[in-house]
Write a protein that holds these residues in place. Structure first.
Motif, mmCIF file in Angstrom:
data_model
loop_
_atom_site.group_PDB
_atom_site.id
_atom_site.type_symbol
_atom_site.label_atom_id
_atom_site.label_comp_id
_atom_site.label_asym_id
_atom_site.label_seq_id
_atom_site.Cartn_x
_atom_site.Cartn_y
_atom_site.Cartn_z
ATOM 1 N N GLU A 437 13.706 23.650 2.209
ATOM 2 C CA GLU A 437 14.570 23.683 3.380
ATOM 3 C C GLU A 437 15.009 25.105 3.725
ATOM 4 O OE1 GLU A 437 16.651 19.257 3.358
ATOM 5 O OE2 GLU A 437 17.660 20.900 2.311
ATOM 6 N N ILE A 438 15.358 25.884 2.698
ATOM 7 C CA ILE A 438 15.807 27.259 2.933
ATOM 8 C C ILE A 438 14.640 28.135 3.373
ATOM 9 C CG2 ILE A 438 16.764 29.309 1.820
ATOM 10 C CD1 ILE A 438 18.470 27.417 0.104
ATOM 11 N N ALA A 439 13.481 27.929 2.762
ATOM 12 C CA ALA A 439 12.297 28.711 3.124
ATOM 13 C C ALA A 439 11.879 28.444 4.564
ATOM 14 C CB ALA A 439 11.148 28.388 2.175
ATOM 15 N N GLU A 440 11.990 27.194 4.995
ATOM 16 C CA GLU A 440 11.592 26.843 6.366
ATOM 17 C C GLU A 440 12.625 27.282 7.400
ATOM 18 O OE1 GLU A 440 10.876 22.658 6.301
ATOM 19 O OE2 GLU A 440 8.904 22.832 5.352
ATOM 20 N N TYR A 441 13.894 27.143 7.086
ATOM 21 C CA TYR A 441 14.931 27.488 8.056
ATOM 22 C C TYR A 441 15.242 28.981 8.040
ATOM 23 C CZ TYR A 441 19.148 27.273 10.856
ATOM 24 O OH TYR A 441 20.071 27.463 11.848
ATOM 25 N N ARG A 442 15.230 29.572 6.876
ATOM 26 C CA ARG A 442 15.560 30.986 6.688
ATOM 27 C C ARG A 442 16.845 31.374 7.426
ATOM 28 N NH1 ARG A 442 9.947 34.512 6.917
ATOM 29 N NH2 ARG A 442 8.754 33.245 5.465
ATOM 30 N N PRO A 443 17.969 30.947 6.909
ATOM 31 C CA PRO A 443 19.241 31.279 7.556
ATOM 32 C C PRO A 443 19.412 32.789 7.697
ATOM 33 C CG PRO A 443 19.576 30.463 5.313
ATOM 34 C CD PRO A 443 18.152 30.204 5.653
ATOM 35 N N LYS A 444 20.094 33.187 8.740
ATOM 36 C CA LYS A 444 20.268 34.619 8.994
ATOM 37 C C LYS A 444 21.069 35.309 7.905
ATOM 38 C CE LYS A 444 20.093 34.045 14.033
ATOM 39 N NZ LYS A 444 20.871 34.129 15.300
ATOM 40 N N ILE A 445 21.969 34.566 7.285
ATOM 41 C CA ILE A 445 22.826 35.153 6.260
ATOM 42 C C ILE A 445 23.134 34.125 5.180
ATOM 43 C CG2 ILE A 445 24.912 34.601 7.584
ATOM 44 C CD1 ILE A 445 26.131 37.215 6.486
ATOM 45 N N MET A 446 23.191 34.575 3.954
ATOM 46 C CA MET A 446 23.499 33.691 2.824
ATOM 47 C C MET A 446 24.463 34.384 1.865
ATOM 48 S SD MET A 446 19.952 31.708 1.828
ATOM 49 C CE MET A 446 19.034 33.138 1.247
ATOM 50 N N LEU A 447 25.221 33.568 1.176
ATOM 51 C CA LEU A 447 26.056 34.041 0.071
ATOM 52 C C LEU A 447 25.465 33.467 -1.210
ATOM 53 C CD1 LEU A 447 29.949 34.043 -0.117
ATOM 54 C CD2 LEU A 447 28.569 33.259 -2.034
ATOM 55 N N ILE A 448 25.069 34.328 -2.123
ATOM 56 C CA ILE A 448 24.515 33.897 -3.423
ATOM 57 C C ILE A 448 25.286 34.622 -4.512
ATOM 58 C CG2 ILE A 448 22.442 33.637 -4.836
ATOM 59 C CD1 ILE A 448 22.060 32.274 -2.217
ATOM 60 N N ASN A 449 26.256 33.933 -5.128
ATOM 61 C CA ASN A 449 27.084 34.628 -6.127
ATOM 62 C C ASN A 449 26.554 34.495 -7.550
ATOM 63 O OD1 ASN A 449 27.817 32.027 -6.941
ATOM 64 N ND2 ASN A 449 29.781 32.079 -5.867
ATOM 65 N N LYS A 450 25.440 33.783 -7.706
ATOM 66 C CA LYS A 450 24.743 33.673 -9.004
ATOM 67 C C LYS A 450 25.691 33.266 -10.136
ATOM 68 C CE LYS A 450 21.410 37.211 -7.607
ATOM 69 N NZ LYS A 450 20.733 38.484 -7.951
ATOM 70 N N TRP A 451 26.434 32.208 -9.902
ATOM 71 C CA TRP A 451 27.421 31.730 -10.873
ATOM 72 C C TRP A 451 26.747 31.276 -12.159
ATOM 73 C CZ3 TRP A 451 30.002 26.296 -10.793
ATOM 74 C CH2 TRP A 451 31.001 26.240 -11.770
ATOM 75 N N LYS A 452 27.248 31.779 -13.273
ATOM 76 C CA LYS A 452 26.844 31.284 -14.585
ATOM 77 C C LYS A 452 27.759 30.103 -14.895
ATOM 78 C CE LYS A 452 25.822 32.704 -19.346
ATOM 79 N NZ LYS A 452 25.855 33.811 -20.335
ATOM 80 N N VAL A 453 27.264 28.902 -14.692
ATOM 81 C CA VAL A 453 28.087 27.694 -14.708
ATOM 82 C C VAL A 453 28.742 27.503 -16.070
ATOM 83 C CG1 VAL A 453 28.104 25.203 -14.339
ATOM 84 C CG2 VAL A 453 26.600 26.657 -12.958
ATOM 85 N N TRP A 454 30.072 27.504 -16.062
ATOM 86 C CA TRP A 454 30.895 27.320 -17.267
ATOM 87 C C TRP A 454 30.534 28.317 -18.373
ATOM 88 C CZ3 TRP A 454 29.028 21.671 -16.829
ATOM 89 C CH2 TRP A 454 29.669 21.059 -15.751
ATOM 90 N N GLY A 455 29.941 29.445 -17.965
ATOM 91 C CA GLY A 455 29.542 30.457 -18.932
ATOM 92 C C GLY A 455 28.345 30.069 -19.780
ATOM 93 N N LEU A 456 27.644 28.971 -19.397
ATOM 94 C CA LEU A 456 26.534 28.443 -20.205
ATOM 95 C C LEU A 456 25.183 28.497 -19.512
ATOM 96 C CD1 LEU A 456 28.297 25.206 -21.580
ATOM 97 C CD2 LEU A 456 27.945 27.370 -22.795
ATOM 98 N N TYR A 457 25.155 28.266 -18.217
ATOM 99 C CA TYR A 457 23.888 28.128 -17.509
ATOM 100 C C TYR A 457 23.769 29.236 -16.464
ATOM 101 C CZ TYR A 457 24.581 23.554 -19.610
ATOM 102 O OH TYR A 457 24.832 22.536 -20.505
ATOM 103 N N SER A 458 22.886 30.182 -16.721
ATOM 104 C CA SER A 458 22.730 31.325 -15.844
ATOM 105 C C SER A 458 22.033 30.932 -14.547
ATOM 106 C CB SER A 458 21.921 32.423 -16.546
ATOM 107 O OG SER A 458 20.581 31.991 -16.740
ATOM 108 N N TRP A 459 22.230 31.735 -13.514
ATOM 109 C CA TRP A 459 21.594 31.494 -12.213
ATOM 110 C C TRP A 459 20.078 31.423 -12.351
ATOM 111 C CZ3 TRP A 459 21.850 29.862 -7.440
ATOM 112 C CH2 TRP A 459 20.943 30.306 -6.479
ATOM 113 N N ASP A 460 19.513 32.265 -13.181
ATOM 114 C CA ASP A 460 18.056 32.280 -13.350
ATOM 115 C C ASP A 460 17.533 30.967 -13.911
ATOM 116 O OD1 ASP A 460 17.930 34.856 -12.406
ATOM 117 O OD2 ASP A 460 18.017 35.776 -14.400
ATOM 118 N N SER A 461 18.365 30.227 -14.657
ATOM 119 C CA SER A 461 17.912 28.980 -15.277
ATOM 120 C C SER A 461 17.835 27.821 -14.288
ATOM 121 C CB SER A 461 18.841 28.595 -16.429
ATOM 122 O OG SER A 461 20.125 28.199 -15.937
ATOM 123 N N TYR A 462 18.486 27.967 -13.132
ATOM 124 C CA TYR A 462 18.453 26.862 -12.168
ATOM 125 C C TYR A 462 18.222 27.313 -10.731
ATOM 126 C CZ TYR A 462 23.384 28.016 -11.094
ATOM 127 O OH TYR A 462 24.549 28.652 -10.727
ATOM 128 N N GLY A 463 18.326 28.603 -10.464
ATOM 129 C CA GLY A 463 18.172 29.085 -9.084
ATOM 130 C C GLY A 463 16.993 30.009 -8.871
#
Length: 496
Positions: A437-463
């Motif tokens: 959906e994001i690849a097809e729509y390509r929003p003009k602007i995004m916020l990606i704060n790369k939250w490490k969920v509860w200090g356990l799951y890094s952004w790279d592991s799910y995003g």
């Protein structure tokens, strides 16, 4: 005339005190309503913003669960969707249904048939009002969340239907049974975790003489909720997301039972008094049952189930039920002695002073934590986008959509590890592909704060997939988690 002149002074003074108490209570109720108005703009909370954004997406025509990801039951979004059909509302507007429901719950207490005199009736109204406006906000009870909706509904059910049924079934009427049954049937559509309390309430409240009214209410409640789900969502998606993901995948990341037990064991000094007064109230209720108090015992089990997610804001329905349970011991009181009335008058005056927001610090506290009208990201969004453009705010920054007044570019408008996990093995053909959906729509602007969920799951592991899109097509604003599409940022650079 002579008889009136010789009335005892105590009787006259008692009448005057009752009049003053009634007047002061009336003033407190008015001030409480005003205080509730100020709470409409008090504290921003990500879970509430999640509910509001979902309702906005549903009102725009997207289907819950099949096109919009959300964990919660469909009834959660009914007030928000209905509101959005009449306009575009922010957080304050979406809190109004919760406030109205709280007022209705207080009216349900006032109109309850279990009270035999005005003393206990008005005492209960004051106690409930005081608790709802002063204590519930500490547990985010003034917000638009499924927990905050469930609490007042429980209070209505208890005073309209369940308590009269247990105390004296002669107090019941067909409309009360119908209404109570309808509301009970609706509880599991707020969250499936409320199915146990719903089943128990239905069982212990059901009167033989009103079986048809009860069945009709339960049928209509269930049918209306299913109709709303079919019109605005997906039955398959409801099974896939609300049940399979919540019970099959989420426990891998969040052990709800262990978390709840840890919450309870760590705060026994807080929950202890609540449990003690709950037991006293349930014993008072049990005294109305002629033989084995099985209905009171089952109600205790049902109320305990409301703490399955912990004693924080997840336990809001328990605290609402506590309001009702803790009032039961006063039902047999016919009159309060003079010193008690004086103490009550003094306390109501103190509460009125606080509700007036005239005491030092009271208004400042509400103002200091007001919901912001805009954010740094929302200003950037309005600079680079039009009203109909869509944006993304990841990982879990849902208020940004509301502040920017923009809809999300993906049904996954927030993105957390269990959503990525579900997409690896979707059920019933329900799969919202955030990357596609994001690849097809390509929003003009995004916020990606790369939250490490509860200090356990890094952004790279799910995003990871989303990050590839960001790296390829977007330019980061220096020192900010904001990403502008490269063609937009390049055009901005070329602008004289």
């Amino acid at each position: 005339m002579q008889m009136n002149k010789n009335l005892p002074d105590k009787k006259n003074s008692g009448y005057r005190l009752n009049f003053v108490l009634g007047f002061v209570l009336f003033v407190f109720i008015i001030l409480a309503a005003r205080y509730q108005y100020f709470l409409l703009n008090y504290i921003e909370w990500g879970d509430e913003s999640e509910t509001i954004v979902t309702a906005k997406m549903m009102a725009s025509g997207q289907s819950l669960y099949s096109e919009i990801f959300n964990h919660h039951g469909p009834l959660t979004f009914f007030p928000g969707v209905m509101l959005e059909l009449f306009g575009d509302f922010g957080v304050r507007g979406h809190r109004v249904p919760t406030a109205i429901l709280q007022i209705i719950s207080i009216l349900a207490i006032y109109c309850s048939s279990i009270f035999k005199n005005n003393i206990t009736r008005l005492t209960s109204v004051f106690y409930a009002t005081f608790t709802i406006i002063f204590l519930m906000p500490k547990l985010l009870g003034h917000m638009y969340t499924y927990q905050a909706l469930t609490g007042p509904l429980l209070l209505i059910i208890l005073f309209v239907y369940t308590f009269p049924s247990i105390i004296d079934r002669n107090l019941l009427t067909a409309p009360r049974v119908f209404t109570g049954s309808l509301l009970i049937a609706s509880l599991p559509f707020l969250a499936s975790t409320y199915a146990p309390i719903a089943a128990i309430l239905f069982l212990i409240s059901l009167p033989r003489s009103y079986v048809k009214a009860s069945a009709a209410g339960a049928f209509l409640g269930t049918a209306a909720n299913l109709l709303f789900l079919i019109c605005y969502g997906s039955l398959k998606g409801f099974l896939a997301i609300h049940f399979y993901l919540n019970y099959g995948i989420l426990p891998e990341y969040l052990d709800v039972i262990s978390s709840a037990l840890a919450s309870l064991s760590g705060k026994t000094d807080i929950i202890g008094p609540f449990l003690m007064f709950s037991i006293i109230g349930l014993l008072a209720l049990a005294s109305h049952e002629k033989k084995m108090p099985w209905r009171s015992i089952l109600l205790a089990i049902g109320i305990a189930s409301l703490l399955i997610r912990g004693i924080d804001f997840h336990g809001l329905p328990y605290y609402y039920a506590f309001i009702g349970i803790s009032l039961l011991p006063i039902l047999k009181i016919n009159e309060f002695i003079h010193p008690v009335k004086l103490g009550a008058l003094f306390f109501i005056l103190l509460c009125s002073a606080r509700a007036s927001l005239l005491l030092p610090g009271d208004r400042e506290e509400l103002v200091a934590r007001r919901i912001p009208a805009e954010t740094e990201f929302s200003r950037l969004v309005k600079k680079y986008t039009d009203k109909d453009d869509k944006i993304i705010a990841y990982s879990f920054d849902n208020f940004q959509y509301i502040a920017a007044d923009r809809l999300p570019a993906s049904g996954h408008f927030f993105y957390l590890p269990w959503q990525e996990k579900y997409s690896e093995n979707p059920k019933f053909g329900i799969n919202i592909d955030a990357c596609k959906e994001i690849a097809e729509y390509r929003p003009k602007i995004m916020l990606i704060n790369k939250w490490k969920v509860w200090g356990l799951y890094s952004w790279d592991s799910y995003g990871g997939c989303i990050q590839k899109i960001v790296d390829t097509h977007y330019t980061q604003v220096p020192d900010r988690p904001f990403y502008i599409r490269k063609d937009i940022s390049a055009a901005e650079t070329r602008t004289p």
